[in-house]
Design an enzyme around this catalytic site. Sequence first.
Site, PDB file in Angstrom:
ATOM      1  N   GLU A   1      -5.092 -12.381   9.673  1.00  0.00           N
ATOM      2  CA  GLU A   1      -3.895 -11.627  10.059  1.00  0.00           C
ATOM      3  C   GLU A   1      -3.776 -11.487  11.577  1.00  0.00           C
ATOM      4  OE1 GLU A   1      -3.805  -7.624   8.555  1.00  0.00           O
ATOM      5  OE2 GLU A   1      -1.784  -7.252   9.297  1.00  0.00           O
TER       6      GLU A   1
ATOM      7  N   HIS B   1      -0.891 -12.452   4.428  1.00  0.00           N
ATOM      8  CA  HIS B   1      -0.594 -12.643   5.868  1.00  0.00           C
ATOM      9  C   HIS B   1      -0.744 -14.093   6.331  1.00  0.00           C
ATOM     10  CE1 HIS B   1      -0.093  -8.397   6.166  1.00  0.00           C
ATOM     11  NE2 HIS B   1      -1.367  -8.113   5.971  1.00  0.00           N
TER      12      HIS B   1
ATOM     13  N   HIS C   1     -10.972  -6.545  -0.277  1.00  0.00           N
ATOM     14  CA  HIS C   1     -10.022  -6.181   0.778  1.00  0.00           C
ATOM     15  C   HIS C   1      -9.829  -7.275   1.818  1.00  0.00           C
ATOM     16  CE1 HIS C   1      -8.707  -4.305   4.565  1.00  0.00           C
ATOM     17  NE2 HIS C   1      -7.989  -3.522   3.794  1.00  0.00           N
TER      18      HIS C   1
ATOM     19  N   HIS D   1      -6.612  -9.893   1.946  1.00  0.00           N
ATOM     20  CA  HIS D   1      -6.050 -10.070   3.289  1.00  0.00           C
ATOM     21  C   HIS D   1      -6.822 -11.182   3.999  1.00  0.00           C
ATOM     22  CE1 HIS D   1      -5.187  -5.546   2.907  1.00  0.00           C
ATOM     23  NE2 HIS D   1      -4.003  -6.067   3.090  1.00  0.00           N
TER      24      HIS D   1
ATOM     25  N   ARG E   1      -3.524   4.277  13.842  1.00  0.00           N
ATOM     26  CA  ARG E   1      -4.828   4.644  13.300  1.00  0.00           C
ATOM     27  C   ARG E   1      -5.010   6.170  13.287  1.00  0.00           C
ATOM     28  NH1 ARG E   1      -7.606   0.927  16.210  1.00  0.00           N
ATOM     29  NH2 ARG E   1      -7.694   2.449  17.869  1.00  0.00           N
TER      30      ARG E   1
ATOM     31  N   TYR F   1      -6.171   0.822  -2.461  1.00  0.00           N
ATOM     32  CA  TYR F   1      -7.517   1.001  -1.897  1.00  0.00           C
ATOM     33  C   TYR F   1      -7.896   2.435  -1.597  1.00  0.00           C
ATOM     34  CZ  TYR F   1      -5.393   0.856   2.859  1.00  0.00           C
ATOM     35  OH  TYR F   1      -4.662   1.088   3.996  1.00  0.00           O
TER      36      TYR F   1
ATOM     37  N   HIS G   1       0.891  -1.162   0.000  1.00  0.00           N
ATOM     38  CA  HIS G   1       0.000   0.000   0.000  1.00  0.00           C
ATOM     39  C   HIS G   1       0.925   1.206   0.000  1.00  0.00           C
ATOM     40  CE1 HIS G   1      -2.840  -3.040   1.311  1.00  0.00           C
ATOM     41  NE2 HIS G   1      -2.137  -3.243   2.395  1.00  0.00           N
TER      42      HIS G   1
ATOM     43  N   ARG H   1     -13.714  -8.717   6.411  1.00  0.00           N
ATOM     44  CA  ARG H   1     -14.333  -7.628   7.172  1.00  0.00           C
ATOM     45  C   ARG H   1     -14.983  -6.593   6.261  1.00  0.00           C
ATOM     46  NH1 ARG H   1      -9.262  -7.810   8.884  1.00  0.00           N
ATOM     47  NH2 ARG H   1      -8.679  -5.772   8.097  1.00  0.00           N
TER      48      ARG H   1
ATOM     49  N   ASP I   1       4.000  -4.510   2.053  1.00  0.00           N
ATOM     50  CA  ASP I   1       2.768  -4.112   2.736  1.00  0.00           C
ATOM     51  C   ASP I   1       2.741  -2.652   3.178  1.00  0.00           C
ATOM     52  OD1 ASP I   1       0.275  -4.273   3.872  1.00  0.00           O
ATOM     53  OD2 ASP I   1       0.830  -5.574   5.525  1.00  0.00           O
TER      54      ASP I   1
HETATM   55 ZN    ZN Z   1      -1.973  -5.092   3.367  1.00  0.00          ZN
END
Ligand code: ZN
Length: 454
Positions: A235, A269, A207, A232, A81, A120, A56, A210, A320
């Site tokens: 993970e 992952h 993605h 993903h 975050r 993304y 990313h 989730r 990543d």
């Molecule tokens: Zn990733």
Amino acid sequence: MQKLWAQRALTLDGWKNGVSIEIGPNGKIERVDSDTEPNGEIYGCVLPAPANAHSHAFQRAMAGLTEQRGADPTDSFWSWRRLMFRFLERITPEQVQAIAAFVQMEMLEAGYATNVEFHYLHHGPGGEPYAQLAEMAMRITEAAKETGIGLTLLPVFYQYGGLDGRPLSAGQNRFGNDIERFMKLAEDSTGLVNDGPRDWVSGIAPHSLRAVAPRDLKQIASLFRDGPIHMHLAEQIPEVEETLSSLGMRPVEWTLDHIEPDARWHFIHLTQMLPHETERLAHTGATAVLCPITESSLGDGIFDGLGWFEAGGRVAIGSDSNIRISLSEELRTLDYSQRLRDHSRAALATAEQSTGRRLFEAILNGGAASADRSTGALEAGLWADMLALDTSHVDLADLQGDMLIDSFSFAGDDNLVTDVWSAGRHMVQRGQHVRRDQILAQYRSAVQELRAAY
Ligand code: ZN
């Protein structure tokens, strides 16, 4: 026609001396001959250059800035975050392009020939689409034109904020699409790829469990019949717990039973698998795309490399979060994690191949599959994806065979990589990308703008 000659090279038939390699004007290897006299440009050791199978790009600008903790001691993702959301409030297409070019340059300088970009960040601040829906994808392809890296572009389908189908949070709205708008975005991204060099590839990336409704996952896969599918998976422990409570199964168990993955699928992952999941998933032909430096940085857990290799599973390597882009360090971090867990040494080595050689060949094959690219060996007909190692360096001097890769992986770093070709484009020469100064200057001003804002 480019012609080069290596004292030693790793071919499909193993190590050879006096290897002459001819690259056609189309970027493909035309001939490989061993036991020849020096001719053309001369190198010490030439290896196939692997793909970086998961990235990313924009997260590179956050590297090193998220190591503090907030008030809640159980929230170890707090600083990561918080900074990510700050970035997402303001990051511009121009900044994304400058960061992507820098990331791709670092990948090339580390010895990777290809950037598989799991892309993304699609929309403007607040989730408003750009006038050109694929504006941000276009920034990635423009960066790749500047750096000369091979590109596999994976526009990401991101629909929900969690497994219960909750809406996207404020920090996620720049990622989101419904199926219809995603189809248009993917079509536009494929158009950008088709307008680029012939070695570029497009695929898609739901993605994660989730972010995509289970019922939509199969539909998305069936709507895209060509190209690789990346996702993903498994993970972190909270993800396993959420999947168990929502779907009644662990994430890999659910994926095996409901998606029926095959060799088109590449799972990122897989650091949370039980032995029966490892064995079953390895047998499907899907690739495990491992990101050992990022997984260490995020405290994800340790992939079961021994079980996966034993079951004949395929692996690739990716950087990543791009907290650090280093091929040699990814390889040794992967192997060291197995050693620390099992109190063992060199467990991945076989009677025929050293640890470094086995891992390197594994990621060449898995990387080619994940990038959906004709590469992974010094062989006529494949893209000329190659790297040269500095055999005059004290860590490699006088070494032969597998020890060259072992010393690169365990003792060395990216300074040992002198030259890199991607589909014949000779972008790294004497240890530096040929456009390093301008790419660095653009990156420097992009991060200055971003850093001034927090
Ligand atoms: Zn990733």
